[in-house]
Design a protein around this motif. Structure first.
Motif, PDB file in Angstrom:
ATOM      1  N   GLY A 143      24.890  64.182  18.578  1.00  0.00           N
ATOM      2  CA  GLY A 143      24.037  64.830  17.323  1.00  0.00           C
ATOM      3  C   GLY A 143      23.787  63.669  16.158  1.00  0.00           C
ATOM      4  O   GLY A 143      22.116  64.393  16.170  1.00  0.00           O
ATOM      5  N   PHE A 144      24.077  63.182  16.385  1.00  0.00           N
ATOM      6  CA  PHE A 144      24.044  61.226  15.456  1.00  0.00           C
ATOM      7  C   PHE A 144      22.546  61.445  16.241  1.00  0.00           C
ATOM      8  O   PHE A 144      21.504  61.343  15.100  1.00  0.00           O
ATOM      9  N   THR A 145      22.623  60.629  17.427  1.00  0.00           N
ATOM     10  CA  THR A 145      21.183  60.159  18.008  1.00  0.00           C
ATOM     11  C   THR A 145      20.145  62.134  18.498  1.00  0.00           C
ATOM     12  O   THR A 145      19.344  60.709  17.598  1.00  0.00           O
ATOM     13  N   ILE A 146      20.251  62.468  18.223  1.00  0.00           N
ATOM     14  CA  ILE A 146      19.717  63.921  18.068  1.00  0.00           C
ATOM     15  C   ILE A 146      19.151  63.428  16.850  1.00  0.00           C
ATOM     16  O   ILE A 146      17.132  63.485  16.739  1.00  0.00           O
ATOM     17  N   ALA A 147      19.204  63.430  15.366  1.00  0.00           N
ATOM     18  CA  ALA A 147      19.375  63.486  14.129  1.00  0.00           C
ATOM     19  C   ALA A 147      18.497  62.490  13.871  1.00  0.00           C
ATOM     20  O   ALA A 147      17.318  61.948  13.621  1.00  0.00           O
ATOM     21  N   ILE A 148      18.862  61.298  14.887  1.00  0.00           N
ATOM     22  CA  ILE A 148      18.134  59.636  14.164  1.00  0.00           C
ATOM     23  C   ILE A 148      16.660  59.609  14.832  1.00  0.00           C
ATOM     24  O   ILE A 148      15.621  59.456  14.074  1.00  0.00           O
ATOM     25  N   VAL A 149      16.498  60.473  16.056  1.00  0.00           N
ATOM     26  CA  VAL A 149      15.405  60.219  16.835  1.00  0.00           C
ATOM     27  C   VAL A 149      14.102  60.900  16.449  1.00  0.00           C
ATOM     28  O   VAL A 149      13.448  61.448  16.536  1.00  0.00           O
ATOM     29  N   ILE A 150      15.122  62.202  15.721  1.00  0.00           N
ATOM     30  CA  ILE A 150      13.810  63.386  15.164  1.00  0.00           C
ATOM     31  C   ILE A 150      13.287  62.466  13.954  1.00  0.00           C
ATOM     32  O   ILE A 150      12.433  63.533  14.315  1.00  0.00           O
ATOM     33  N   MET A 151      14.211  62.286  13.173  1.00  0.00           N
ATOM     34  CA  MET A 151      13.822  61.704  12.322  1.00  0.00           C
ATOM     35  C   MET A 151      13.307  60.330  12.382  1.00  0.00           C
ATOM     36  O   MET A 151      12.057  60.451  11.291  1.00  0.00           O
ATOM     37  N   ALA A 152      13.387  59.910  13.011  1.00  0.00           N
ATOM     38  CA  ALA A 152      11.978  58.352  14.330  1.00  0.00           C
ATOM     39  C   ALA A 152      11.186  58.813  14.323  1.00  0.00           C
ATOM     40  O   ALA A 152      10.181  58.768  13.471  1.00  0.00           O
ATOM     41  N   GLY A 153      11.178  59.991  14.746  1.00  0.00           N
ATOM     42  CA  GLY A 153       9.530  60.819  15.309  1.00  0.00           C
ATOM     43  C   GLY A 153       8.735  61.073  14.067  1.00  0.00           C
ATOM     44  O   GLY A 153       7.974  61.058  13.806  1.00  0.00           O
ATOM     45  N   ILE A 154       9.709  61.957  13.313  1.00  0.00           N
ATOM     46  CA  ILE A 154       9.138  62.670  12.515  1.00  0.00           C
ATOM     47  C   ILE A 154       8.327  61.208  11.275  1.00  0.00           C
ATOM     48  O   ILE A 154       7.288  60.821  10.366  1.00  0.00           O
ATOM     49  N   ARG A 155       9.347  60.539  11.163  1.00  0.00           N
ATOM     50  CA  ARG A 155       8.841  59.303  10.138  1.00  0.00           C
ATOM     51  C   ARG A 155       7.642  58.430  11.105  1.00  0.00           C
ATOM     52  O   ARG A 155       6.716  57.698  10.038  1.00  0.00           O
ATOM     53  N   GLU A 156       7.668  58.155  12.500  1.00  0.00           N
ATOM     54  CA  GLU A 156       6.001  58.021  12.840  1.00  0.00           C
ATOM     55  C   GLU A 156       5.251  58.704  12.011  1.00  0.00           C
ATOM     56  O   GLU A 156       3.709  57.416  12.213  1.00  0.00           O
ATOM     57  N   LYS A 157       5.516  60.019  12.212  1.00  0.00           N
ATOM     58  CA  LYS A 157       4.306  60.687  12.211  1.00  0.00           C
ATOM     59  C   LYS A 157       3.635  60.914  10.477  1.00  0.00           C
ATOM     60  O   LYS A 157       2.649  60.028  10.052  1.00  0.00           O
ATOM     61  N   THR A 158       4.367  60.594   9.899  1.00  0.00           N
ATOM     62  CA  THR A 158       3.877  60.846   8.315  1.00  0.00           C
ATOM     63  C   THR A 158       3.392  58.668   8.286  1.00  0.00           C
ATOM     64  O   THR A 158       3.185  59.277   7.019  1.00  0.00           O
ATOM     65  N   GLU A 159       3.751  58.364   8.844  1.00  0.00           N
ATOM     66  CA  GLU A 159       3.719  57.041   8.751  1.00  0.00           C
ATOM     67  C   GLU A 159       1.616  56.693   8.263  1.00  0.00           C
ATOM     68  O   GLU A 159       0.841  56.309   7.664  1.00  0.00           O
ATOM     69  N   HIS A 160       0.862  57.317   8.791  1.00  0.00           N
ATOM     70  CA  HIS A 160      -0.354  57.878   9.042  1.00  0.00           C
ATOM     71  C   HIS A 160      -0.661  58.612   8.866  1.00  0.00           C
ATOM     72  O   HIS A 160      -1.455  58.851   8.532  1.00  0.00           O
ATOM     73  N   ASN A 161       0.152  59.307   7.169  1.00  0.00           N
ATOM     74  CA  ASN A 161      -0.118  60.995   6.831  1.00  0.00           C
ATOM     75  C   ASN A 161      -0.796  60.793   6.064  1.00  0.00           C
ATOM     76  O   ASN A 161      -0.074  59.425   4.710  1.00  0.00           O
ATOM     77  N   ASP A 162      -1.175  61.548   4.248  1.00  0.00           N
ATOM     78  CA  ASP A 162      -1.945  60.787   3.571  1.00  0.00           C
ATOM     79  C   ASP A 162      -0.730  61.277   2.546  1.00  0.00           C
ATOM     80  O   ASP A 162      -0.965  62.843   2.076  1.00  0.00           O
ATOM     81  N   VAL A 163       0.355  60.624   2.278  1.00  0.00           N
ATOM     82  CA  VAL A 163       1.207  61.385   1.364  1.00  0.00           C
ATOM     83  C   VAL A 163       1.283  61.283  -0.005  1.00  0.00           C
ATOM     84  O   VAL A 163       0.756  59.710  -0.383  1.00  0.00           O
ATOM     85  N   PRO A 164       1.371  61.591  -0.802  1.00  0.00           N
ATOM     86  CA  PRO A 164       1.202  61.463  -2.451  1.00  0.00           C
ATOM     87  C   PRO A 164       2.107  60.122  -2.894  1.00  0.00           C
ATOM     88  O   PRO A 164       3.156  60.285  -2.542  1.00  0.00           O
ATOM     89  N   GLU A 165       1.326  59.582  -2.991  1.00  0.00           N
ATOM     90  CA  GLU A 165       1.655  58.147  -3.846  1.00  0.00           C
ATOM     91  C   GLU A 165       3.670  58.262  -4.826  1.00  0.00           C
ATOM     92  O   GLU A 165       3.824  57.480  -4.110  1.00  0.00           O
ATOM     93  N   SER A 166       3.700  59.905  -5.325  1.00  0.00           N
ATOM     94  CA  SER A 166       5.161  59.078  -5.376  1.00  0.00           C
ATOM     95  C   SER A 166       6.436  59.880  -4.893  1.00  0.00           C
ATOM     96  O   SER A 166       6.565  59.239  -4.846  1.00  0.00           O
ATOM     97  N   PHE A 167       5.351  60.385  -3.851  1.00  0.00           N
ATOM     98  CA  PHE A 167       6.361  60.217  -2.563  1.00  0.00           C
ATOM     99  C   PHE A 167       6.565  59.749  -1.513  1.00  0.00           C
ATOM    100  O   PHE A 167       6.877  59.694   0.091  1.00  0.00           O
TER     101      PHE A 167
END
Length: 191
Positions: A143-167
């Motif tokens: 369960g820990f592995t599932i959660a951390i891999v999903i989080m890593a996948g999301i973080r890799e995707k949001t790295e290239h998105n236009d996230v507002p400055e405060s977020f």
């Protein structure tokens, strides 16, 4: 067999150690920048938590309980986990140099991962036998592995998105973790 399946599903999805019990947050947030490192950390955690669950259950059942020194469980479990991680690190360094290099700093970090100690203490609290403890430990680590891999996948995707400055940075990571917790709450109807 049915009881073990319920323990496994409950530990991995319903009562996810990171997203519902909030144990292991430091490595969850710190190591989840890349999928490869998250998967490496997850694999190491699976191995260590499973073996630690087995060892701490044996010690509790055959040493602490018979001698009526259950109050020492936290100290003993911390020592067992630290020794186990050091043993695994030395073993990998001598026999599997490539895997040792790939895991790098993640092996020593497992010693300070409170999820490992939390699983050992939960096994005692829920009065699991040795087999149930190992299943609980393995499923919790999965369960820990599932959660951390999903989080890593999301973080890799949001790295290239236009996230507002405060977020940008930590705020978007914490918001993502909160949304993942809500999503995993949907599994609560399984058991």
């Amino acid at each position: 067999m049915k009881e073990l399946f319920i323990i496994a599903v409950g530990s991995a999805l319903v009562n996810n150690v990171v997203l519902s019990q909030f144990l292991g947050i430091c490595p969850f947030l710190g190591v989840s920048k890349k999928i490869e490192t998250a998967a490496g950390m997850g694999g190491a955690v699976i191995f260590v938590i499973t073996i630690a669950s087995f060892c701490t259950s044996l010690i509790y059942e055959f040493i602490l309980q018979p001698f009526h020194v259950e109050y020492l469980q936290t100290i003993v479990f911390i020592l067992v986990i630290a020794a186990l991680v050091q043993f695994v690190e030395m073993f990998l360094k001598k026999t599997m140099q490539g895997l040792y290099q790939a895991l790098g700093v993640y092996l020593p970090l497992i010693t300070t991962n409170c999820a490992v100690l939390g699983v050992a203490l939960n096994n005692v609290q829920y009065e699991y036998n040795i087999l149930s403890s190992v299943v609980n430990g393995f499923a919790t680590a999965v369960g820990f592995t599932i959660a951390i891999v999903i989080m890593a996948g999301i973080r890799e995707k949001t790295e290239h998105n236009d996230v507002p400055e405060s977020f940008r940075g930590t705020p978007i990571v914490l918001l993502t973790a909160a949304l993942m917790s809500i999503a995993f709450f949907g599994f609560s109807g399984l058991i």
